[in-house]
Design a protein around this motif. Structure first.
Motif, PDB file in Angstrom:
ATOM      1  N   SER A  11       0.817  -1.215   0.000  1.00 13.41           N
ATOM      2  CA  SER A  11       0.000   0.000   0.000  1.00 13.41           C
ATOM      3  C   SER A  11       0.852   1.266   0.000  1.00 13.41           C
ATOM      4  O   SER A  11       0.327   2.379  -0.059  1.00 13.41           O
ATOM      5  N   ASP A  12       2.172   1.099   0.028  1.00 11.36           N
ATOM      6  CA  ASP A  12       3.086   2.247   0.050  1.00 11.36           C
ATOM      7  C   ASP A  12       4.348   1.876  -0.724  1.00 11.36           C
ATOM      8  O   ASP A  12       5.374   1.533  -0.156  1.00 11.36           O
ATOM      9  N   LEU A  13       4.257   1.942  -2.036  1.00 12.85           N
ATOM     10  CA  LEU A  13       5.317   1.471  -2.920  1.00 12.85           C
ATOM     11  C   LEU A  13       6.349   2.558  -3.220  1.00 12.85           C
ATOM     12  O   LEU A  13       6.012   3.737  -3.305  1.00 12.85           O
TER      13      LEU A  13
ATOM     14  N   GLU B 141       5.820   6.950 -10.471  1.00 12.85           N
ATOM     15  CA  GLU B 141       4.555   7.033 -11.186  1.00 12.85           C
ATOM     16  C   GLU B 141       4.707   6.512 -12.613  1.00 12.85           C
ATOM     17  O   GLU B 141       5.715   6.782 -13.274  1.00 12.85           O
TER      18      GLU B 141
ATOM     19  N   ASP C 215      -6.352   1.765  -0.559  1.00 13.56           N
ATOM     20  CA  ASP C 215      -5.034   2.398  -0.686  1.00 13.56           C
ATOM     21  C   ASP C 215      -4.162   1.644  -1.679  1.00 13.56           C
ATOM     22  O   ASP C 215      -3.381   2.248  -2.433  1.00 13.56           O
TER      23      ASP C 215
ATOM     24  N   LYS D  58      -5.175   2.530  -5.180  1.00 11.18           N
ATOM     25  CA  LYS D  58      -4.665   3.858  -5.537  1.00 11.18           C
ATOM     26  C   LYS D  58      -3.177   3.803  -5.877  1.00 11.18           C
ATOM     27  O   LYS D  58      -2.722   4.469  -6.813  1.00 11.18           O
ATOM     28  N   GLU D  59      -2.410   3.011  -5.122  1.00 13.95           N
ATOM     29  CA  GLU D  59      -0.986   2.853  -5.423  1.00 13.95           C
ATOM     30  C   GLU D  59      -0.788   2.138  -6.759  1.00 13.95           C
ATOM     31  O   GLU D  59       0.101   2.475  -7.538  1.00 13.95           O
TER      32      GLU D  59
ATOM     33  N   ARG E  76      -1.404   4.639  -9.448  1.00 12.16           N
ATOM     34  CA  ARG E  76      -0.297   5.599  -9.552  1.00 12.16           C
ATOM     35  C   ARG E  76       0.893   5.017 -10.313  1.00 12.16           C
ATOM     36  O   ARG E  76       1.513   5.695 -11.130  1.00 12.16           O
ATOM     37  N   THR E  77       1.184   3.747 -10.061  1.00 21.26           N
ATOM     38  CA  THR E  77       2.411   3.155 -10.608  1.00 21.26           C
ATOM     39  C   THR E  77       2.228   2.502 -11.969  1.00 21.26           C
ATOM     40  O   THR E  77       3.193   2.327 -12.712  1.00 21.26           O
TER      41      THR E  77
END
Length: 234
Positions: A102-104, A108, A128, A131-132, A135-136
């Motif tokens: 959840s926090d990579l 982007e 979350d 969403k990650e 983003r990636t």
């Protein structure tokens, strides 16, 4: 009063379970519940694409992806799992990182596609993670997500929440995940149902998707990242 840290507790759990998981993962991927995932993935993601295996565990799925011709990075919260993944993938070119999915640390638009099989359920906030992922993954990129179905025994890991206990399992129904993904900017391209042997004998031709999902051991979604849609970005 101690603060409950989901990520730290999840790491301890999977470090502890790494040996037992490792003992059965090959069978799951080769002839069990995960045997059709890579061929399903290949239908929608071209060979040579950069793929992130989120919640890679001992790396057998990453091994299958790399062997199929993808450039793979595997991510898992468990140090023990990462060690096993690196050992298994010595000659595949796949690389691994210990991180919370959840926090990579990925930049982007860094990758073409994601594979995440039964990993979102083990995070505090699947939203979350979605969403990650968005983003990636590049606009128009893909995400192959496996969600435990209602008949899956591992869902029992979340039972103790009914006693107000903290549990490291955030189960959701496949149709709940589908709605969450849609509201998070992903569109469904395809899906694959995985069933227990008893359910495989039942005729499902006349059933709605929701009823089919209700019988499933696992439901596999192929999603497309719709971020930047309508902004002139292909």
């Amino acid at each position: 009063m101690n603060t409950f840290n989901w990520s730290a507790e999840a790491e301890k759990l999977w470090d502890k379970n790494s040996e037992s998981w490792n003992a059965k993962s090959r069978t799951m991927w080769e002839e069990g519940s995960r045997k059709d995932i890579i061929s399903f993935f290949e239908k929608h993601v071209k060979k040579g694409s950069a793929v992130c295996d989120l919640g890679c565990g001992d790396g057998y799925g990453s091994y299958k992806l790399a062997s199929a011709g993808y450039k793979v990075i595997g991510i898992d919260v468990s140090e023990e799992m990462i060690h096993k993944a690196e050992k298994l993938n010595t000659n595949t070119g796949a690389v691994f990182k210990k991180e919370d999915i959840s926090d990579l640390s990925l930049e982007e638009n860094a990758i073409d596609a994601i594979l995440a099989i039964n990993s979102l359920e083990w995070t505090e906030s699947p939203l979350d993670v979605l969403k990650e992922m968005q983003r990636t993954v590049k606009p128009g990129g893909r995400a192959c997500i496996g969600i435990l179905g209602p008949t899956a025994a591992p869902r029992a890991n979340s039972y103790r929440r009914l006693y107000k206990e903290k549990v490291i399992c955030n189960t959701m129904m496949p149709w709940e995940f589908e709605q969450l993904a849609k509201e998070s900017g992903w569109s469904k391209l395809d899906e694959l149902g995985v069933y227990k042997k008893a359910s495989e004998k039942l005729s499902k031709g006349s059933l709605t998707d929701e009823l089919k999902q209700s019988l499933s051991f696992m439901w596999i979604f192929m999603l497309e990242n719709r971020k930047n849609e309508g902004m002139g970005i292909e």
